[in-house]
Design a protein around this motif. Structure first.
Motif, PDB file in Angstrom:
ATOM      1  N   HIS A 137      11.188 -70.309 -22.483  1.00  0.00           N
ATOM      2  CA  HIS A 137      11.096 -71.693 -22.950  1.00  0.00           C
ATOM      3  C   HIS A 137      11.017 -72.694 -21.794  1.00  0.00           C
ATOM      4  O   HIS A 137      10.836 -73.890 -22.038  1.00  0.00           O
ATOM      5  N   LEU A 138      11.148 -72.223 -20.570  1.00  0.00           N
ATOM      6  CA  LEU A 138      11.194 -73.122 -19.418  1.00  0.00           C
ATOM      7  C   LEU A 138       9.805 -73.344 -18.818  1.00  0.00           C
ATOM      8  O   LEU A 138       8.985 -72.430 -18.806  1.00  0.00           O
ATOM      9  N   PRO A 139       9.577 -74.525 -18.256  1.00  0.00           N
ATOM     10  CA  PRO A 139       8.302 -74.790 -17.576  1.00  0.00           C
ATOM     11  C   PRO A 139       8.333 -74.252 -16.139  1.00  0.00           C
ATOM     12  O   PRO A 139       8.386 -75.014 -15.169  1.00  0.00           O
ATOM     13  N   LEU A 140       8.332 -72.936 -16.001  1.00  0.00           N
ATOM     14  CA  LEU A 140       8.382 -72.316 -14.675  1.00  0.00           C
ATOM     15  C   LEU A 140       7.092 -72.575 -13.904  1.00  0.00           C
ATOM     16  O   LEU A 140       6.016 -72.693 -14.490  1.00  0.00           O
ATOM     17  N   ASP A 141       7.227 -72.600 -12.580  1.00  0.00           N
ATOM     18  CA  ASP A 141       6.054 -72.628 -11.712  1.00  0.00           C
ATOM     19  C   ASP A 141       5.549 -71.216 -11.459  1.00  0.00           C
ATOM     20  O   ASP A 141       4.355 -70.999 -11.303  1.00  0.00           O
ATOM     21  N   LEU A 142       6.483 -70.270 -11.361  1.00  0.00           N
ATOM     22  CA  LEU A 142       6.076 -68.896 -11.119  1.00  0.00           C
ATOM     23  C   LEU A 142       7.122 -67.905 -11.593  1.00  0.00           C
ATOM     24  O   LEU A 142       8.299 -68.221 -11.731  1.00  0.00           O
ATOM     25  N   PHE A 143       6.626 -66.701 -11.838  1.00  0.00           N
ATOM     26  CA  PHE A 143       7.442 -65.567 -12.259  1.00  0.00           C
ATOM     27  C   PHE A 143       6.856 -64.377 -11.497  1.00  0.00           C
ATOM     28  O   PHE A 143       5.793 -63.871 -11.853  1.00  0.00           O
ATOM     29  N   VAL A 144       7.518 -63.981 -10.410  1.00  0.00           N
ATOM     30  CA  VAL A 144       6.975 -62.939  -9.535  1.00  0.00           C
ATOM     31  C   VAL A 144       7.853 -61.702  -9.613  1.00  0.00           C
ATOM     32  O   VAL A 144       9.069 -61.775  -9.434  1.00  0.00           O
ATOM     33  N   LEU A 145       7.206 -60.567  -9.842  1.00  0.00           N
ATOM     34  CA  LEU A 145       7.876 -59.276  -9.908  1.00  0.00           C
ATOM     35  C   LEU A 145       7.498 -58.487  -8.659  1.00  0.00           C
ATOM     36  O   LEU A 145       6.311 -58.326  -8.372  1.00  0.00           O
ATOM     37  N   PHE A 146       8.486 -58.016  -7.924  1.00  0.00           N
ATOM     38  CA  PHE A 146       8.212 -57.244  -6.718  1.00  0.00           C
ATOM     39  C   PHE A 146       8.270 -55.767  -7.057  1.00  0.00           C
ATOM     40  O   PHE A 146       9.318 -55.183  -7.246  1.00  0.00           O
ATOM     41  N   SER A 147       7.097 -55.197  -7.139  1.00  0.00           N
ATOM     42  CA  SER A 147       6.879 -53.820  -7.522  1.00  0.00           C
ATOM     43  C   SER A 147       6.797 -52.956  -6.260  1.00  0.00           C
ATOM     44  O   SER A 147       7.363 -53.300  -5.232  1.00  0.00           O
ATOM     45  N   SER A 148       6.087 -51.869  -6.347  1.00  0.00           N
ATOM     46  CA  SER A 148       5.915 -50.970  -5.210  1.00  0.00           C
ATOM     47  C   SER A 148       4.566 -50.278  -5.332  1.00  0.00           C
ATOM     48  O   SER A 148       4.069 -50.049  -6.439  1.00  0.00           O
ATOM     49  N   LEU A 149       4.013 -49.934  -4.205  1.00  0.00           N
ATOM     50  CA  LEU A 149       2.757 -49.183  -4.191  1.00  0.00           C
ATOM     51  C   LEU A 149       2.918 -47.846  -4.909  1.00  0.00           C
ATOM     52  O   LEU A 149       1.951 -47.272  -5.402  1.00  0.00           O
ATOM     53  N   SER A 150       4.145 -47.369  -5.009  1.00  0.00           N
ATOM     54  CA  SER A 150       4.399 -46.102  -5.706  1.00  0.00           C
ATOM     55  C   SER A 150       3.942 -46.155  -7.159  1.00  0.00           C
ATOM     56  O   SER A 150       3.691 -45.118  -7.770  1.00  0.00           O
ATOM     57  N   ALA A 151       3.813 -47.361  -7.716  1.00  0.00           N
ATOM     58  CA  ALA A 151       3.334 -47.484  -9.095  1.00  0.00           C
ATOM     59  C   ALA A 151       1.915 -46.940  -9.232  1.00  0.00           C
ATOM     60  O   ALA A 151       1.531 -46.444 -10.289  1.00  0.00           O
ATOM     61  N   ARG A 152       1.147 -47.042  -8.167  1.00  0.00           N
ATOM     62  CA  ARG A 152      -0.241 -46.543  -8.203  1.00  0.00           C
ATOM     63  C   ARG A 152      -0.403 -45.182  -7.558  1.00  0.00           C
ATOM     64  O   ARG A 152      -1.217 -44.391  -8.007  1.00  0.00           O
ATOM     65  N   THR A 153       0.332 -44.952  -6.499  1.00  0.00           N
ATOM     66  CA  THR A 153       0.124 -43.723  -5.733  1.00  0.00           C
ATOM     67  C   THR A 153       1.139 -42.645  -6.042  1.00  0.00           C
ATOM     68  O   THR A 153       0.916 -41.480  -5.727  1.00  0.00           O
ATOM     69  N   GLY A 154       2.274 -43.038  -6.602  1.00  0.00           N
ATOM     70  CA  GLY A 154       3.354 -42.090  -6.810  1.00  0.00           C
ATOM     71  C   GLY A 154       4.008 -41.759  -5.483  1.00  0.00           C
ATOM     72  O   GLY A 154       3.524 -42.147  -4.426  1.00  0.00           O
ATOM     73  N   ALA A 155       5.098 -41.079  -5.541  1.00  0.00           N
ATOM     74  CA  ALA A 155       5.800 -40.648  -4.333  1.00  0.00           C
ATOM     75  C   ALA A 155       6.684 -39.472  -4.713  1.00  0.00           C
ATOM     76  O   ALA A 155       7.327 -39.491  -5.764  1.00  0.00           O
ATOM     77  N   ARG A 156       6.699 -38.463  -3.869  1.00  0.00           N
ATOM     78  CA  ARG A 156       7.477 -37.265  -4.159  1.00  0.00           C
ATOM     79  C   ARG A 156       8.943 -37.641  -4.393  1.00  0.00           C
ATOM     80  O   ARG A 156       9.560 -38.338  -3.601  1.00  0.00           O
ATOM     81  N   GLY A 157       9.472 -37.192  -5.512  1.00  0.00           N
ATOM     82  CA  GLY A 157      10.866 -37.462  -5.840  1.00  0.00           C
ATOM     83  C   GLY A 157      11.122 -38.863  -6.361  1.00  0.00           C
ATOM     84  O   GLY A 157      12.267 -39.251  -6.510  1.00  0.00           O
ATOM     85  N   GLN A 158      10.062 -39.619  -6.654  1.00  0.00           N
ATOM     86  CA  GLN A 158      10.216 -41.008  -7.079  1.00  0.00           C
ATOM     87  C   GLN A 158       9.531 -41.280  -8.424  1.00  0.00           C
ATOM     88  O   GLN A 158       9.063 -42.386  -8.664  1.00  0.00           O
ATOM     89  N   ALA A 159       9.483 -40.308  -9.292  1.00  0.00           N
ATOM     90  CA  ALA A 159       8.759 -40.461 -10.560  1.00  0.00           C
ATOM     91  C   ALA A 159       9.307 -41.616 -11.396  1.00  0.00           C
ATOM     92  O   ALA A 159       8.542 -42.445 -11.897  1.00  0.00           O
TER      93      ALA A 159
END
Length: 192
Positions: A137-159
């Motif tokens: 409900h707020l007039p935000l300027d931004l909403f930023v989520l800090f993800s990881s490259l692992s979302a696209r590439t995967g990483a061993r032991g990081q499923a």
């Protein structure tokens, strides 16, 4: 990083939440916001406000921002709703959400347990949703989520961690679409 943040967010006299802001990338983002002229940076994390955090706040305040630490588990919706309400009451507004919190898992997919999944998804998945719903409900300027490259590439032991980050990437797009419909405000982004 200041130029990047400036391109996202007009920082002067603004108030922002930085989740996971007392360590890692969150601490760097909180410092960048303070250097760029944010009026108030609310650092939110699950940890108690201890002596280490007490020493960190003057470092941020010396950069020119009012800095507050809130002990909040963003995986708990009621705590997030309360945090947003407190910020609005104390500072008059909230202009940005920068969600950096998360826990990296450390097991292969075949060995993942329900508690492993819960730990990996709590901040990144539940926290993302709770932050969005509490601020919709707020007039935000931004909403930023800090993800990881692992979302696209995967990483061993990081499923589980990779899946949680992929959720964040998709959620940013979903929120962007809601903004186009007038159901949210501000720029929605996921950064790797």
């Amino acid at each position: 990083m200041n130029a990047y943040l400036d391109s996202l967010f007009s920082l002067e006299r603004r108030t922002a939440i930085v989740t996971g802001g007392s360590s890692g990338i969150g601490r760097g983002i909180a410092h960048a916001l303070a250097r760029a002229g944010a009026a108030t940076v609310v650092v939110a994390g699950r940890s108690r406000f201890d002596e280490t955090k007490r020493r960190q706040l003057p470092d941020l305040a010396a950069l020119g921002a009012a800095v507050e630490y809130r002990s909040v588990d963003i995986a708990q919706r009621a705590q997030v709703v309360e945090l947003v309400a407190e910020i609005q009451a104390q500072f008059g507004a909230l202009h940005g959400v920068l969600h950096c919190a998360g826990v990296a898992g450390g097991r292969l997919l075949a060995a993942l347990t329900s508690p492993d999944l819960h730990a990996a998804f709590a901040a990144k998945v539940a926290g993302t949703r709770h932050l969005d719903l509490a601020t919709r409900h707020l007039p935000l300027d931004l909403f930023v989520l800090f993800s990881s490259l692992s979302a696209r590439t995967g990483a061993r032991g990081q499923a589980a961690y990779a899946a949680a980050n992929a959720f964040m990437d998709e959620y940013a797009q979903y929120r962007h679409e809601l903004a186009a419909l007038g159901e949210r405000s501000g720029r929605s982004r996921s950064e790797e």
